[in-house]
Design an enzyme around this catalytic site. Structure first.
Site, PDB file in Angstrom:
ATOM      1  N   GLU A 129      67.658  45.619  57.020  1.00 31.68           N
ATOM      2  CA  GLU A 129      68.008  45.764  55.604  1.00 31.68           C
ATOM      3  C   GLU A 129      67.149  44.881  54.705  1.00 31.68           C
ATOM      4  OE1 GLU A 129      70.653  42.347  56.958  1.00 31.68           O
ATOM      5  OE2 GLU A 129      69.892  44.212  57.796  1.00 31.68           O
ATOM      6  N   ASP A 160      77.619  42.521  57.528  1.00 32.01           N
ATOM      7  CA  ASP A 160      76.943  41.403  56.866  1.00 32.01           C
ATOM      8  C   ASP A 160      75.921  41.820  55.822  1.00 32.01           C
ATOM      9  OD1 ASP A 160      75.075  42.436  58.576  1.00 32.01           O
ATOM     10  OD2 ASP A 160      74.837  40.620  59.781  1.00 32.01           O
TER      11      ASP A 160
END
Length: 273
Positions: A129, A160
């Site tokens: 990400e 997360d």
């Protein structure tokens, strides 16, 4: 923390002093308003561990406050962006600390107000990400994207931030399949989906990243900030609330499984010392 002067794109000291903190996992290059962060482990491909987690948290906070930087480039080292995870290193921290730092790491990156170029130099299987949070994302032809750090291999809840970023990029149905199965998306498919802007031969990747960055850096930094703010307002507004919730759910998963445990590198047969 030691303070160093950054090199320019060609490895020479620039005409102006550009001081920055020293990190073990991040090399800094700066030239005419463009700052490159190159992630590595001992000069080779980036291994995700507790030290990297801390250093990226610090570095994203630092660059967000650095007024000499107009454009930020994020990239890795060698043939891979990041394919290895050192779980053991995280067992030295309490979950409370990981939750606290984890919120700040991606929040600090999300709060960087200047344009970010993600230059993905190879497979990004662990915390992919981060480079795709770039406003412009370039990828080497052999790059591929997956989440091998969480559910498919380690029964860890993907809460997360990987869920939020990829949910935005892939959509609600595709992202659930991707997170739960560990499926891999190649660079060309990523371009078709829309989260990759350009796919390039590996040897041309960084030259192209710097070409785009230099073109953007011709503008005043205020105009770059305003342009980014206009283009990304929706995602940035909802990010922090979702991140806190997701990390809380991930922590619940760790609690149910008996806590973080020392183990293997994700995708590898031998544990890291």
């Amino acid at each position: 923390m030691p303070i160093l002067g950054a090199k320019d794109r060609h490895g020479e000291a620039g005409s102006m002093t550009f001081e920055h903190p020293h990190w073990e996992r991040i090399s800094i290059t700066h030239d005419n308003g463009v700052t490159e962060m190159q992630f590595h482990t001992n000069g080779g491909s980036f291994v995700w561990d507790a030290q990297a987690h801390t250093e990226l948290t610090e570095a994203f906070d630092w660059v967000g406050k650095n007024h000499a930087t107009k454009v930020l480039i994020l990239t890795g080292t060698g043939e891979a962006y990041c394919t290895e995870l050192d779980v053991t290193s995280f067992t030295r921290h309490s979950w409370d600390y990981i939750w606290w730092e984890g919120r700040r790491m991606l929040r600090n990156l999300n709060d960087v107000e200047i344009p970010i170029i993600g230059a993905v130099n190879g497979p990004a299987l662990i915390h992919s990400e981060i480079p795709v949070m770039g406003d412009i994302v370039l990828a080497a032809e052999h790059a591929e994207f997956a989440d091998k750090a969480h559910f498919p291999l380690r029964d860890t809840i993907p809460g997360d931030g990987v869920n939020l970023v990829w949910g935005e990029l892939l959509g609600p149905t595709r992202v659930k399949y991707w997170l739960l199965t560990g499926s891999v998306i190649g660079a060309e498919e990523g371009k078709q989906i829309g989260f990759i802007n350009e796919v390039l031969p590996a040897e041309k990747l960084m030259d192209r990243a710097w070409e785009i960055a230099r073109d953007l850096a011709r503008r005043d930094v205020a105009m770059l900030r305003y342009a980014k703010a206009a283009a990304s307002i929706g995602f940035r507004r909802n990010f922090n609330e979702g991140l806190s919730h997701g990390l809380g759910v991930e922590g619940s998963g760790h609690w149910y499984m008996g806590g973080l445990k020392a183990g293997q590198l994700s995708g590898h047969e031998t544990p890291r010392p």
